[in-house]
Design a protein around this motif. Structure first.
Motif, PDB file in Angstrom:
ATOM      1  N   ASN A  88     -17.389  26.720  48.147  1.00  0.00           N
ATOM      2  CA  ASN A  88     -16.107  26.309  48.747  1.00  0.00           C
ATOM      3  C   ASN A  88     -15.235  27.484  49.187  1.00  0.00           C
ATOM      4  OD1 ASN A  88     -16.708  23.565  48.313  1.00  0.00           O
ATOM      5  ND2 ASN A  88     -16.072  23.789  46.186  1.00  0.00           N
ATOM      6  N   ILE A  89     -15.863  28.587  49.494  1.00  0.00           N
ATOM      7  CA  ILE A  89     -15.165  29.800  49.939  1.00  0.00           C
ATOM      8  C   ILE A  89     -14.043  30.158  48.945  1.00  0.00           C
ATOM      9  CG2 ILE A  89     -14.207  31.009  51.933  1.00  0.00           C
ATOM     10  CD1 ILE A  89     -15.252  28.731  53.681  1.00  0.00           C
ATOM     11  N   SER A  90     -14.274  29.857  47.696  1.00  0.00           N
ATOM     12  CA  SER A  90     -13.284  30.096  46.653  1.00  0.00           C
ATOM     13  C   SER A  90     -13.524  31.466  46.014  1.00  0.00           C
ATOM     14  CB  SER A  90     -13.376  29.014  45.580  1.00  0.00           C
ATOM     15  OG  SER A  90     -12.648  29.378  44.433  1.00  0.00           O
ATOM     16  N   LEU A  91     -12.564  32.363  46.178  1.00  0.00           N
ATOM     17  CA  LEU A  91     -12.696  33.688  45.564  1.00  0.00           C
ATOM     18  C   LEU A  91     -12.801  33.579  44.044  1.00  0.00           C
ATOM     19  CD1 LEU A  91     -10.232  35.794  47.732  1.00  0.00           C
ATOM     20  CD2 LEU A  91     -12.723  35.724  47.839  1.00  0.00           C
ATOM     21  N   LYS A  92     -12.160  32.575  43.490  1.00  0.00           N
ATOM     22  CA  LYS A  92     -12.211  32.359  42.039  1.00  0.00           C
ATOM     23  C   LYS A  92     -13.658  32.096  41.605  1.00  0.00           C
ATOM     24  CE  LYS A  92     -10.721  28.956  38.660  1.00  0.00           C
ATOM     25  NZ  LYS A  92     -10.035  27.695  38.492  1.00  0.00           N
ATOM     26  N   TYR A  93     -14.342  31.171  42.296  1.00  0.00           N
ATOM     27  CA  TYR A  93     -15.735  30.854  41.968  1.00  0.00           C
ATOM     28  C   TYR A  93     -16.649  32.039  42.241  1.00  0.00           C
ATOM     29  CZ  TYR A  93     -14.425  25.901  41.702  1.00  0.00           C
ATOM     30  OH  TYR A  93     -13.847  24.707  41.373  1.00  0.00           O
ATOM     31  N   LEU A  94     -16.430  32.680  43.374  1.00  0.00           N
ATOM     32  CA  LEU A  94     -17.274  33.816  43.748  1.00  0.00           C
ATOM     33  C   LEU A  94     -17.130  34.949  42.740  1.00  0.00           C
ATOM     34  CD1 LEU A  94     -16.659  33.767  47.598  1.00  0.00           C
ATOM     35  CD2 LEU A  94     -18.716  33.024  46.390  1.00  0.00           C
ATOM     36  N   TYR A  95     -15.884  35.234  42.326  1.00  0.00           N
ATOM     37  CA  TYR A  95     -15.661  36.286  41.336  1.00  0.00           C
ATOM     38  C   TYR A  95     -16.272  35.904  39.992  1.00  0.00           C
ATOM     39  CZ  TYR A  95     -13.583  39.650  38.218  1.00  0.00           C
ATOM     40  OH  TYR A  95     -13.422  40.619  37.271  1.00  0.00           O
ATOM     41  N   ALA A  96     -16.136  34.643  39.611  1.00  0.00           N
ATOM     42  CA  ALA A  96     -16.716  34.178  38.340  1.00  0.00           C
ATOM     43  C   ALA A  96     -18.233  34.371  38.357  1.00  0.00           C
ATOM     44  CB  ALA A  96     -16.362  32.714  38.096  1.00  0.00           C
ATOM     45  N   ASP A  97     -18.877  34.011  39.475  1.00  0.00           N
ATOM     46  CA  ASP A  97     -20.324  34.223  39.599  1.00  0.00           C
ATOM     47  C   ASP A  97     -20.664  35.706  39.545  1.00  0.00           C
ATOM     48  OD1 ASP A  97     -20.855  31.538  39.781  1.00  0.00           O
ATOM     49  OD2 ASP A  97     -21.412  31.568  41.906  1.00  0.00           O
ATOM     50  N   LEU A  98     -19.918  36.498  40.302  1.00  0.00           N
ATOM     51  CA  LEU A  98     -20.182  37.933  40.372  1.00  0.00           C
ATOM     52  C   LEU A  98     -20.020  38.607  39.014  1.00  0.00           C
ATOM     53  CD1 LEU A  98     -20.870  40.409  42.080  1.00  0.00           C
ATOM     54  CD2 LEU A  98     -18.451  40.603  42.635  1.00  0.00           C
ATOM     55  N   SER A  99     -19.047  38.177  38.251  1.00  0.00           N
ATOM     56  CA  SER A  99     -18.788  38.830  36.973  1.00  0.00           C
ATOM     57  C   SER A  99     -19.690  38.333  35.845  1.00  0.00           C
ATOM     58  CB  SER A  99     -17.321  38.655  36.572  1.00  0.00           C
ATOM     59  OG  SER A  99     -17.024  37.293  36.415  1.00  0.00           O
ATOM     60  N   SER A 100     -20.360  37.192  36.051  1.00  0.00           N
ATOM     61  CA  SER A 100     -21.132  36.647  34.934  1.00  0.00           C
ATOM     62  C   SER A 100     -22.622  36.427  35.207  1.00  0.00           C
ATOM     63  CB  SER A 100     -20.513  35.326  34.474  1.00  0.00           C
ATOM     64  OG  SER A 100     -20.587  34.369  35.512  1.00  0.00           O
ATOM     65  N   LEU A 101     -23.035  36.404  36.459  1.00  0.00           N
ATOM     66  CA  LEU A 101     -24.429  36.104  36.781  1.00  0.00           C
ATOM     67  C   LEU A 101     -25.151  37.339  37.320  1.00  0.00           C
ATOM     68  CD1 LEU A 101     -23.876  32.645  38.521  1.00  0.00           C
ATOM     69  CD2 LEU A 101     -24.658  33.057  36.174  1.00  0.00           C
ATOM     70  N   LEU A 102     -26.116  37.806  36.574  1.00  0.00           N
ATOM     71  CA  LEU A 102     -26.831  39.029  36.945  1.00  0.00           C
ATOM     72  C   LEU A 102     -27.525  38.897  38.300  1.00  0.00           C
ATOM     73  CD1 LEU A 102     -27.656  41.888  36.190  1.00  0.00           C
ATOM     74  CD2 LEU A 102     -29.592  40.916  34.931  1.00  0.00           C
ATOM     75  N   TYR A 103     -28.122  37.743  38.565  1.00  0.00           N
ATOM     76  CA  TYR A 103     -28.832  37.600  39.844  1.00  0.00           C
ATOM     77  C   TYR A 103     -27.879  37.696  41.039  1.00  0.00           C
ATOM     78  CZ  TYR A 103     -27.605  32.610  40.406  1.00  0.00           C
ATOM     79  OH  TYR A 103     -26.953  31.414  40.580  1.00  0.00           O
ATOM     80  N   ILE A 104     -26.638  37.265  40.861  1.00  0.00           N
ATOM     81  CA  ILE A 104     -25.637  37.394  41.932  1.00  0.00           C
ATOM     82  C   ILE A 104     -25.265  38.865  42.101  1.00  0.00           C
ATOM     83  CG2 ILE A 104     -23.270  36.830  42.630  1.00  0.00           C
ATOM     84  CD1 ILE A 104     -25.129  34.451  42.887  1.00  0.00           C
ATOM     85  N   GLN A 105     -25.084  39.576  41.006  1.00  0.00           N
ATOM     86  CA  GLN A 105     -24.748  41.004  41.063  1.00  0.00           C
ATOM     87  C   GLN A 105     -25.843  41.782  41.778  1.00  0.00           C
ATOM     88  OE1 GLN A 105     -24.315  41.800  36.886  1.00  0.00           O
ATOM     89  NE2 GLN A 105     -22.343  40.758  36.740  1.00  0.00           N
ATOM     90  N   VAL A 106     -27.081  41.513  41.412  1.00  0.00           N
ATOM     91  CA  VAL A 106     -28.218  42.205  42.038  1.00  0.00           C
ATOM     92  C   VAL A 106     -28.301  41.857  43.518  1.00  0.00           C
ATOM     93  CG1 VAL A 106     -30.735  42.410  42.023  1.00  0.00           C
ATOM     94  CG2 VAL A 106     -29.488  42.368  39.861  1.00  0.00           C
ATOM     95  N   GLY A 107     -28.063  40.599  43.859  1.00  0.00           N
ATOM     96  CA  GLY A 107     -28.083  40.179  45.259  1.00  0.00           C
ATOM     97  C   GLY A 107     -27.019  40.884  46.082  1.00  0.00           C
ATOM     98  N   TYR A 108     -25.812  40.984  45.523  1.00  0.00           N
ATOM     99  CA  TYR A 108     -24.732  41.695  46.230  1.00  0.00           C
ATOM    100  C   TYR A 108     -25.089  43.168  46.434  1.00  0.00           C
ATOM    101  CZ  TYR A 108     -21.035  38.126  46.325  1.00  0.00           C
ATOM    102  OH  TYR A 108     -20.275  37.020  46.605  1.00  0.00           O
ATOM    103  N   ILE A 109     -25.647  43.797  45.415  1.00  0.00           N
ATOM    104  CA  ILE A 109     -26.020  45.216  45.531  1.00  0.00           C
ATOM    105  C   ILE A 109     -27.064  45.388  46.638  1.00  0.00           C
ATOM    106  CG2 ILE A 109     -27.160  47.152  44.370  1.00  0.00           C
ATOM    107  CD1 ILE A 109     -25.816  46.094  41.745  1.00  0.00           C
TER     108      ILE A 109
END
Length: 183
Positions: A88-109
């Protein structure tokens, strides 16, 4: 010109397949999730092709590696944008995923490491950067394993496709090493 047509045909065909599948396959329950997953697969496949093409001279004449690389980035960008829209283009959700989900962190990198390759993909950039251009473009050897890690961390049950990608990547690295050592 023939090389460009063949390459674009090869790159666009999966997208056409995905669209037709979404429109005509009633077994796809969540089309958005299907799009996210499919664009990830396509991107990884194109990255593998970027490394595979120079190993076989007959294939070099049919495909343009630059188009494969830029297309891999475009599919990756669509993959990321679909993920953002799915949240939902929600920075809150995106940040929550980024800060807690390793696969999201690796994907962003992996995505961020892809950017220098895209920005230096022009002939002008290659000429201006000289030997540094090759150093920058070696980032693909980091991006691909990060993409594999991203994918591996998402998998819940079926690891077959992951191992196929991994084996292809390892075989390409072995072939590259042999070719370099024979020169």
């Amino acid at each position: 010109m023939y090389q460009i047509i063949v390459t674009y045909t090869f790159v666009i065909t999966p997208l056409i397949f995905i669209i037709f599948n979404i429109l005509f396959n009633s077994a796809i329950i969540n089309p958005f999730s299907y799009l996210i997953i499919s664009t990830g697969y396509i991107s990884m496949s194109l990255l593998i092709m970027v490394l595979f093409i120079p190993l076989f001279k007959p294939i070099k004449n049919f495909f343009d590696r630059k188009i494969f690389g830029l297309s891999a980035f475009n599919y990756t960008l669509v993959h990321l944008l679909l993920y953002i829209i799915d949240n939902n283009i929600s920075l809150k959700y995106l940040y929550a995923d980024l800060s807690s989900l390793l696969y999201i962190q690796v994907g962003y990198i992996a995505f961020l490491l892809f950017l220098p390759l895209v920005f230096t993909s022009t002939i002008k950039a290659k000429l201006a950067l000289k030997n540094n251009w090759f150093k920058i473009h070696r980032l693909i050897y980091i991006i691909i394993p990060l993409s594999f890690i991203h994918y591996y961390l998402i998998i819940k049950a079926d690891y077959l496709l992951f191992f196929i990608y991994l084996i292809m990547f390892i075989l390409i690295l072995i072939l590259k090493k042999r070719i370099i050592s024979n020169e």
